[in-house]
Enzyme design. Structure first.
Site, short mmCIF file in Angstrom:
data_model
loop_
_atom_site.label_atom_id
_atom_site.label_comp_id
_atom_site.label_asym_id
_atom_site.label_seq_id
_atom_site.Cartn_x
_atom_site.Cartn_y
_atom_site.Cartn_z
CG HIS A 134 -1.16 3.96 4.42
ND1 HIS A 134 -2.38 3.49 4.86
CD2 HIS A 134 -0.51 2.91 3.90
CE1 HIS A 134 -2.46 2.19 4.60
NE2 HIS A 134 -1.34 1.81 4.03
CG ASP B 256 -4.35 5.72 6.51
OD1 ASP B 256 -3.16 5.50 6.86
OD2 ASP B 256 -4.89 5.09 5.59
CB SER C 133 -0.91 0.03 1.23
OG SER C 133 -0.14 -0.03 2.41
#
Ligand SMILES: *[C@@H]1O[C@H](CO)[C@@H](O)[C@H](O)[C@H]1NC(C)=O
Length: 355
Positions: free
Chosen positions: A331, A328, A39
Site C-alpha cells: 500500500h 507497507d 484496501s
C-alpha cells in the site's frame, strides 16, 4: 505455518489513489464523495467484519491526525480522503460500518470500501470481506437513511450530484487468480477470467447507475509488478514484468468498458482515471517527487510485511514514511496518496468541473 499464512494472506489488497484544489464554485456542486473499493480506499469498514484482514493497530495510522488508528491501510489518510478535501469537503471520509457515525456525518461523504475485495465475488470470500455487491447493498441502505434525513426529492438530486470514486481490481489478480487461494476460474486462461471480471464490473456500475449515481471515477490498476511484495516474491527485487503487462492490458479493457457504459446509460459520466503512468513515473523518477525509496515499504523490512506482519514490534520500520512511495509491502504511504490524488484532481476530476 503462521508465517506462511500471513505471507499468502498478503497477496491481496492493493492500492490506488488520487485529489486537489477544486475551485469553490465547483466544490459547491458536489455535495459528497461516495467511495467503493478495496484496501486502497477502505476507511475502516473491515474493523467491523469477521475477517483476518485488518490493520487496526500501530504503526498503521501513526501519521494520522492524533496518531489515530482507523483501519486505513496507511500511515495516515488514504487517497479518497484527499479527494474529499480537494472538493472542499471533509478531510476524512467516515466508514459506513463504523457505529460511531450517523447519517449526519455520512451526508457529506461516505466510504463503503472493504480491504481485500474485488469485482469477482469469490475474491472477497477468500478473506471473508465484503464483495462489492455488498458495498452496493450498504449504499442502498444509505439511500434509505438519506431519504429520512433530507427527504425523497432532495435525496435524488444529492445522489445525482455526488461524486463517486471506485478503486478496486488488484485483488482479483493478486489475492485470487494468481494465488493458490483462488476459489474461482481455476482453469481459465487469464483472458477469459478478465471477461468474467468485466461482466462483474459492468453489473456493478449498472447497479450504481440504477440507484441514482451519475458522476463516477474509476481508478485503473497501478504497476502491480512493482509492488514491494511482488518484487520480493517474483522479481528478485526488480519489477515483475508479467504483472505490469497484465495491469496495462486489463486497464485498456476497463477503458473500453467505460466507453460502452457511457454510450449505453443515458446521463452517465463515468471517467477512467489512469494511475499506471502516474505511479510508474514516480518509480522511475523518485527524486522528482521527493522519494528516497520506491521499491520497499516503510514498514518492517519493506519486502513482505503488511497487516499483522506490519506491527509495532517490528524493529525495522522506517522513521520517515514521507520518503517512501510505499507504506507497507502493498500500500502507498500517505504522501503518495496525496500526490496521486492531486494529480487525479487536476487531470481526471477537472473534467466534471464545467457542468
Ligand atoms: C494541481 O493544480 C494546481 C492549480 O493549478 C497547482 O497549483 C498544483 O501544483 C497542481 N498539482 C499537481 C500535483 O499537479
Amino acid at each position: 505455518m503462521l508465517g506462511l499464512r500471513l505471507l499468502s494472506s498478503s497477496f491481496f489488497l492493493l492500492g490506488l489513489i488520487t485529489t486537489t484544489t477544486v475551485e469553490p464554485t465547483i466544490a459547491g456542486k458536489v455535495p459528497a464523495i461516495i467511495v467503493f473499493g478495496d484496501s486502497t480506499v477502505d476507511a475502516g469498514n473491515n474493523n467491523f467484519l469477521d475477517t483476518p484482514l485488518k490493520c487496526d493497530f500501530s504503526p498503521y495510522g501513526r501519521d494520522f491526525d492524533g496518531g489515530k488508528i482507523t483501519g486505513r491501510w496507511s500511515n495516515g489518510r488514504v487517497a479518497t480522503d484527499f479527494i474529499s478535501e480537494g472538493f472542499g469537503l471533509k478531510k476524512t471520509l467516515p466508514a459506513f460500518r463504523d457505529p460511531e457515525y450517523t447519517i449526519k456525518d455520512f451526508a457529506t461523504g461516505v466510504d463503503f470500501a472493504s480491504a481485500g475485495t474485488g469485482f469477482d465475488p469469490a475474491t472477497a470470500h477468500i478473506m471473508n470481506v465484503m464483495p462489492v455487491q455488498t458495498e452496493v447493498d450498504d449504499y442502498k441502505k444509505y439511500i434509505g437513511e438519506l431519504k429520512e434525513y433530507m427527504g425523497e426529492k432532495k435525496t435524488a438530486e444529492f445522489l445525482k450530484d455526488a461524486m463517486y470514486v471506485i478503486s478496486v481490481g488488484t485483488n482479483d489478480f493478486m489475492e485470487n487468480y494468481y494465488t493458490p487461494l483462488r476459489t474461482s476460474a481455476y482453469s481459465l486462461p487469464v483472458e477469459e477470467y478478465e471477461v468474467q471480471l468485466l461482466g462483474d464490473a459492468e453489473k456493478f456500475f449498472t447497479d450504481l447507475y440504477n440507484a441514482g449515481a451519475r458522476k463516477i471515477v474509476l481508478f485503473g490498476l497501478t504497476p502491480l509488478g512493482c509492488l514491494p511484495l511482488v518484487r520480493a516474491t517474483w522479481g528478485l527485487g526488480d519489477c515483475y514484468d508479467k504483472y505490469n503487462e497484465l495491469a496495462k492490458i486489463y486497464n485498456s479493457k476497463l477503458e473500453s468498458l467505460v466507453k460502452k457504459l457511457n454510450n449505453n446509460l443515458k446521463g452517465l459520466r463515468l471517467v477512467f482515471s489512469p494511475l499506471y503512468g502516474t505511479v510508474m513515473d514516480m518509480i522511475e523518477h523518485p527524486g522528482k517527487y521527493g522519494f528516497e525509496n520506491v521499491d520497499k515499504g516503510c514498514c518492517g523490512t519493506g519486502m513482505v510485511e503488511m497487516s499483522f506482519m506490519c506491527n509495532r514490534l517490528n524493529p525495522f520500520t522506517c522513521s520517515d514514511a514521507d520518503k517512501y512511495l510505499f507504506w507497507d509491502s502493498f500500500h502507498p504511504a500517505q504522501r503518495t496518496a496525496k500526490l496521486v490524488s492531486e494529480i487525479a484532481l487536476n487531470t481526471t476530476f477537472v473534467q466534471f468541473m464545467n457542468n
